[in-house]
Design a protein around this motif. Structure first.
Motif, PDB file in Angstrom:
ATOM      1  N   SER A 247       0.843  -1.171  -0.165  1.00  0.00           N
ATOM      2  CA  SER A 247       0.082  -0.120   0.194  1.00  0.00           C
ATOM      3  C   SER A 247       0.804   1.199   0.248  1.00  0.00           C
ATOM      4  CB  SER A 247      -0.785  -0.054   1.209  1.00  0.00           C
ATOM      5  OG  SER A 247      -1.691  -1.078   1.093  1.00  0.00           O
ATOM      6  N   THR A 248       0.641   2.307  -1.000  1.00  0.00           N
ATOM      7  CA  THR A 248       1.460   3.474  -1.164  1.00  0.00           C
ATOM      8  C   THR A 248       0.856   4.704  -1.089  1.00  0.00           C
ATOM      9  OG1 THR A 248       1.312   3.056  -3.362  1.00  0.00           O
ATOM     10  CG2 THR A 248       3.058   2.054  -2.438  1.00  0.00           C
ATOM     11  N   GLY A 249      -0.393   4.752  -1.039  1.00  0.00           N
ATOM     12  CA  GLY A 249      -1.069   5.942  -1.440  1.00  0.00           C
ATOM     13  C   GLY A 249      -1.494   6.757  -0.052  1.00  0.00           C
ATOM     14  N   THR A 250      -1.990   7.804  -0.572  1.00  0.00           N
ATOM     15  CA  THR A 250      -2.312   8.777   0.825  1.00  0.00           C
ATOM     16  C   THR A 250      -3.906   9.036   0.699  1.00  0.00           C
ATOM     17  OG1 THR A 250      -0.412   9.859   1.301  1.00  0.00           O
ATOM     18  CG2 THR A 250      -2.048  11.012   2.055  1.00  0.00           C
ATOM     19  N   TYR A 251      -4.359   9.463  -0.578  1.00  0.00           N
ATOM     20  CA  TYR A 251      -5.667  10.172  -0.798  1.00  0.00           C
ATOM     21  C   TYR A 251      -6.596   9.048  -1.384  1.00  0.00           C
ATOM     22  CZ  TYR A 251      -3.645  14.506   0.811  1.00  0.00           C
ATOM     23  OH  TYR A 251      -2.889  15.501   1.408  1.00  0.00           O
ATOM     24  N   ARG A 252      -7.913   9.337  -0.856  1.00  0.00           N
ATOM     25  CA  ARG A 252      -9.013   8.428  -1.497  1.00  0.00           C
ATOM     26  C   ARG A 252      -9.993   8.943  -2.202  1.00  0.00           C
ATOM     27  NH1 ARG A 252      -9.081   3.391   1.078  1.00  0.00           N
ATOM     28  NH2 ARG A 252     -10.482   2.677  -0.816  1.00  0.00           N
ATOM     29  N   PHE A 253     -10.604   8.288  -3.076  1.00  0.00           N
ATOM     30  CA  PHE A 253     -11.870   8.667  -3.794  1.00  0.00           C
ATOM     31  C   PHE A 253     -12.958   7.865  -3.312  1.00  0.00           C
ATOM     32  CE2 PHE A 253      -8.577  10.934  -6.276  1.00  0.00           C
ATOM     33  CZ  PHE A 253      -9.078  11.988  -6.751  1.00  0.00           C
ATOM     34  N   ILE A 254     -14.223   8.273  -2.612  1.00  0.00           N
ATOM     35  CA  ILE A 254     -15.040   7.445  -2.356  1.00  0.00           C
ATOM     36  C   ILE A 254     -16.140   7.733  -2.672  1.00  0.00           C
ATOM     37  CG2 ILE A 254     -16.037   6.512  -0.015  1.00  0.00           C
ATOM     38  CD1 ILE A 254     -13.018   6.919   1.374  1.00  0.00           C
ATOM     39  N   GLN A 255     -17.226   6.981  -3.192  1.00  0.00           N
ATOM     40  CA  GLN A 255     -18.668   7.062  -3.468  1.00  0.00           C
ATOM     41  C   GLN A 255     -19.358   6.524  -2.452  1.00  0.00           C
ATOM     42  OE1 GLN A 255     -18.187   5.236  -7.364  1.00  0.00           O
ATOM     43  NE2 GLN A 255     -18.809   7.310  -8.273  1.00  0.00           N
ATOM     44  N   LYS A 256     -20.491   7.074  -2.095  1.00  0.00           N
ATOM     45  CA  LYS A 256     -21.360   6.600  -0.646  1.00  0.00           C
ATOM     46  C   LYS A 256     -22.826   7.214  -1.308  1.00  0.00           C
ATOM     47  CE  LYS A 256     -20.438   6.762   3.536  1.00  0.00           C
ATOM     48  NZ  LYS A 256     -20.352   5.378   3.847  1.00  0.00           N
ATOM     49  N   ASN A 257     -23.779   6.277  -1.030  1.00  0.00           N
ATOM     50  CA  ASN A 257     -25.217   6.339  -1.146  1.00  0.00           C
ATOM     51  C   ASN A 257     -25.798   6.159   0.011  1.00  0.00           C
ATOM     52  OD1 ASN A 257     -25.337   6.698  -4.125  1.00  0.00           O
ATOM     53  ND2 ASN A 257     -24.805   4.680  -4.272  1.00  0.00           N
ATOM     54  N   GLU A 258     -26.715   7.112   0.782  1.00  0.00           N
ATOM     55  CA  GLU A 258     -26.967   7.228   1.881  1.00  0.00           C
ATOM     56  C   GLU A 258     -28.765   7.536   1.858  1.00  0.00           C
ATOM     57  OE1 GLU A 258     -25.475   5.972   4.718  1.00  0.00           O
ATOM     58  OE2 GLU A 258     -23.480   5.967   4.384  1.00  0.00           O
TER      59      GLU A 258
END
Length: 367
Positions: A247-258
């Motif tokens: 694992s190397t990354g710092t930032y994430r792209f996240i999709q959420k439905n609530e």
């Protein structure tokens, strides 16, 4: 021998579609390059391979090239191999790669020719078969010559290529140097170190695998649902290859439905996004639900709190609606008026969907 394998870092990517996060995300890619070099040194890697698209384009600023090379020069193993990909492709008059070579130390090699490269510093000898890109698009891959080369049985033969893999990469128009698994397997190499596809493949490396695509080491979009990855390939004395994901990354792209239906649900969302980890996430959030007046107002106030808790927020909440109640009808419409009578009839019959639809139509007409 240990091989640290990355691809598709795309230094210089601007992220113009994310105005609040763009500077942070752009700089993160340089930080991740340094992080991967440091990790490779920590793991005592012998070979560091960048399988294409180190840079996002061929027109990089000199200072940005120098920053990248400064990090790469710090690799303490034997050799760094850098393959031009389809974004940072090489040409006869490539200023990008001319500058890169000028700044690089002797152990950093650019794989710019389709010919075998012998690395005699290793025992047994390692022979590398580069497949550099000379354009951004091509309907033809660059590995056809590899199968034609006679190969010493005692050497370790490693192919390095950049392009789509049939059945793995989304390349429906066959524009990105398309290769099939069969073509790669039949080339006579022991190992293929690939780039281009930003997802990790295989997801669960096995000793029977010989084709590896690590994915980008720093996430760059919502289609990238991993944490940023590299591969560490360990070649044993019997040339058996063991691969693990780093694992190397710092930032994430996240999709959420609530879905929300109460003040408790609204507060739950605020608390969830209040956790520190969300400060390193670009979030695409879709919210739906029917809320009574107090909860609806609470949601309106909470949107700014959530926005401040993440790196950047893309919010779609047009499906969050006020739940129509008898109290609200009496508050908004004169007693005995047509809207009041119509809505009250739906309310008394507990026809919620019809009530909601009628209310929204009336409000739309009033506007």
């Amino acid at each position: 021998m240990k091989i640290f394998h990355i691809a598709d870092l795309h230094l210089g990517r601007t992220f113009r579609n994310l105005p609040e996060a763009q500077d942070t995300l752009s700089e993160a890619r340089y930080e991740t390059l340094q992080k991967t070099i440091d990790k490779a040194n920590e793991l005592e890697s012998d070979l560091f391979v960048i399988a294409g698209d180190l840079f996002d384009r061929t027109s990089m600023k000199v200072g940005d090239i120098q920053e990248a090379v400064r990090a790469i020069n710090q690799f303490t193993g034997e050799v760094v191999l850098v393959l031009p990909g389809n974004h940072d492709y090489i040409t006869a008059d490539s200023q990008l790669w001319d500058r890169f070579k000028k700044e690089s130390e002797e152990h950093v090699l650019v794989l710019d020719e389709k010919e075998p490269l012998k690395l005699s510093v290793f025992e047994p000898e390692v022979v590398v078969y580069p497949a550099p890109c000379h354009a951004k698009h091509s309907a033809h891959h660059a590995i056809e010559w590899v199968n034609e080369i006679d190969k010493d049985e005692d050497a370790l033969h490693i192919g390095v290529a950049h392009g789509s893999i049939e059945g793995v990469s989304p390349d429906f128009d066959q524009r990105y140097f398309p290769m099939s698994v069969h073509e790669l397997e039949q080339s006579g190499t022991d190992l293929w170190l690939m780039g281009h596809t930003h997802i990790t493949w295989p997801e669960h490396p096995d000793k029977r695998d010989m084709i590896f695509n690590p994915g980008t080491p720093e996430p760059d979009g919502f289609s990238c649902n991993h944490e940023g990855r590299a591969f560490l390939h360990t070649v044993g004395e019997d040339q058996e290859i063991k691969t693990e994901i780093i694992s190397t990354g710092t930032y994430r792209f996240i999709q959420k439905n609530e879905q929300i239906s109460s003040i408790k649900d609204v507060q739950g969302l605020v608390d969830q996004f209040g956790e520190d980890s969300w400060q390193q996430a670009v979030v695409e959030l879709k919210i739906s639900g029917k809320l009574e007046e107090e909860a609806f107002e609470a949601w309106q106030e909470s949107r700014s709190q959530i926005r401040e808790s993440v790196l950047e927020l893309r919010l779609e909440d047009n499906e969050v609606r006020r739940k129509v109640t008898s109290e609200q009808i009496q508050k908004e419409f004169s007693k005995g008026s047509f809207p009041e009578q119509l809505l009250s009839s739906f309310s008394e019959d507990e026809e919620e969907e019809e009530l909601q639809m009628a209310y929204e139509l009336i409000k739309e007409v009033q506007q």
